[in-house]
Design an enzyme around this catalytic site. Structure first.
Site, PDB file in Angstrom:
ATOM      1  N   GLU A 157       0.848  -1.202   0.000  1.00  0.00           N
ATOM      2  CA  GLU A 157       0.000   0.000   0.000  1.00  0.00           C
ATOM      3  C   GLU A 157       0.881   1.248   0.000  1.00  0.00           C
ATOM      4  O   GLU A 157       1.891   1.296   0.716  1.00  0.00           O
ATOM      5  CB  GLU A 157      -0.882  -0.070   1.260  1.00  0.00           C
ATOM      6  CG  GLU A 157      -1.768   1.104   1.527  1.00  0.00           C
ATOM      7  CD  GLU A 157      -2.920   1.262   0.546  1.00  0.00           C
ATOM      8  OE1 GLU A 157      -2.662   1.309  -0.662  1.00  0.00           O
ATOM      9  OE2 GLU A 157      -4.069   1.379   1.021  1.00  0.00           O
TER      10      GLU A 157
ATOM     11  N   ASP B 148      -3.503   6.413   5.445  1.00  0.00           N
ATOM     12  CA  ASP B 148      -4.005   7.749   5.769  1.00  0.00           C
ATOM     13  C   ASP B 148      -5.082   7.579   6.847  1.00  0.00           C
ATOM     14  O   ASP B 148      -4.758   7.430   8.022  1.00  0.00           O
ATOM     15  CB  ASP B 148      -4.527   8.373   4.467  1.00  0.00           C
ATOM     16  CG  ASP B 148      -4.688   9.874   4.554  1.00  0.00           C
ATOM     17  OD1 ASP B 148      -4.918  10.371   5.656  1.00  0.00           O
ATOM     18  OD2 ASP B 148      -4.568  10.556   3.531  1.00  0.00           O
TER      19      ASP B 148
HETATM   20  C1  PRP Z   1      -5.469   6.146  -1.822  1.00  0.00           C
HETATM   21  C2  PRP Z   1      -4.132   5.476  -1.594  1.00  0.00           C
HETATM   22  C3  PRP Z   1      -4.449   4.367  -0.616  1.00  0.00           C
HETATM   23  C4  PRP Z   1      -5.621   4.943   0.173  1.00  0.00           C
HETATM   24  C5  PRP Z   1      -5.147   5.359   1.535  1.00  0.00           C
HETATM   25  O1  PRP Z   1      -6.197   5.437  -2.779  1.00  0.00           O
HETATM   26  O2  PRP Z   1      -3.586   4.995  -2.795  1.00  0.00           O
HETATM   27  O3  PRP Z   1      -4.839   3.182  -1.265  1.00  0.00           O
HETATM   28  O4  PRP Z   1      -6.107   6.072  -0.565  1.00  0.00           O
HETATM   29  O5  PRP Z   1      -6.108   6.137   2.197  1.00  0.00           O
HETATM   30  P1  PRP Z   1      -6.896   5.670   3.495  1.00  0.00           P
HETATM   31  O6  PRP Z   1      -5.896   5.134   4.462  1.00  0.00           O
HETATM   32  O7  PRP Z   1      -7.529   6.975   3.966  1.00  0.00           O
HETATM   33  O8  PRP Z   1      -7.930   4.654   3.082  1.00  0.00           O
HETATM   34  P2  PRP Z   1      -7.397   6.081  -3.636  1.00  0.00           P
HETATM   35  O9  PRP Z   1      -8.718   5.662  -3.119  1.00  0.00           O
HETATM   36  O10 PRP Z   1      -7.172   7.567  -3.764  1.00  0.00           O
HETATM   37  O11 PRP Z   1      -7.192   5.380  -5.025  1.00  0.00           O
HETATM   38  P3  PRP Z   1      -5.841   5.359  -5.915  1.00  0.00           P
HETATM   39  O12 PRP Z   1      -4.934   4.330  -5.276  1.00  0.00           O
HETATM   40  O13 PRP Z   1      -6.309   4.960  -7.261  1.00  0.00           O
HETATM   41  O14 PRP Z   1      -5.221   6.740  -5.870  1.00  0.00           O
END
Ligand code: PRP
Length: 180
Positions: free
Chosen positions: A98, A102
């Site tokens: 990952e 966040d």
């Molecule tokens: C983003 C990032 C992680 C996730 C983390 O993905 O790539 O997978 O958010 O955030 P969290 O801990 O708050 O869940 P996103 O949904 O933006 O998709 P992407 O990977 O296509 O950018």
């Protein structure tokens, strides 16, 4: 440096060294095993590609597509899984790769969902662990860096699908993602 970036948080060199050292740790910890490195697309694509080449084991790779942010700068709080892994996870050693931890909505949901498929083991390798000043429901098993609560892009991380190709991690200028 891209003109939308306020400052560089982690340089290409720092990233290369951190990923190399994480690969060496995983190589030791999984000696004699053939783990599956499960990339959470799209954000983890760059980290996954570098991490797999830093691991000296007969590992396999697979991909899962998940989204929780869409085009917004804030988590929707809900995870949509758009593509499941191809391999049978049962009895396999799975490492979820990952890009950023966040709010942890993504990782906690995936840990729950994938555990139901009965892997032999399930661990997480996170490139950046953001300090939100709150207790998160999951703690990464492996991580490269901690980061403060700023809007970060580059090395796979996006804002509205842009900036993923920056070779460093940078703090995005506020005026890019706010209306004011
Ligand atoms: C983003 C990032 C992680 C996730 C983390 O993905 O790539 O997978 O958010 O955030 P969290 O801990 O708050 O869940 P996103 O949904 O933006 O998709 P992407 O990977 O296509 O950018």
């Amino acid at each position: 440096m891209n003109c939308d970036i306020e400052r560089v948080l982690y340089t290409e060199k720092e990233i290369r060294e951190a990923v190399k050292s994480l690969g060496e740790r995983i190589t030791c910890d999984y000696a004699g095993k053939a783990p599956v490195l499960l990339c959470i697309l799209k954000g983890s694509s760059v980290f996954h590609a570098d991490l797999m080449r830093a691991i000296d084991l007969p590992c396999e790779i697979d991909f899962l597509v998940a989204k929780s942010y869409g085009m917004s700068a804030q988590s929707s709080g809900k995870l949509r899984i758009l593509k499941e892994p191809d391999i049978d996870i049962k009895n396999r050693d799975i490492i979820i790769v990952e890009d950023i931890l966040d709010t942890a909505v993504t990782l906690s949901t995936l840990i729950h969902t994938l555990s139901l498929k009965e892997p032999a083991s399930l661990k997480t390798a996170v490139f950046l662990d953001k300090n939100l000043g709150i207790k998160k429901p999951v703690k990464a098993d492996y991580k490269c860096f901690d980061a403060e609560n700023e809007f970060l892009v580059g090395y796979g991380l996006d804002y509205a699908e842009r900036y993923r190709n920056l070779p460093y991690v940078g703090v995005l200028k506020k005026e890019i993602y706010t209306d004011n």
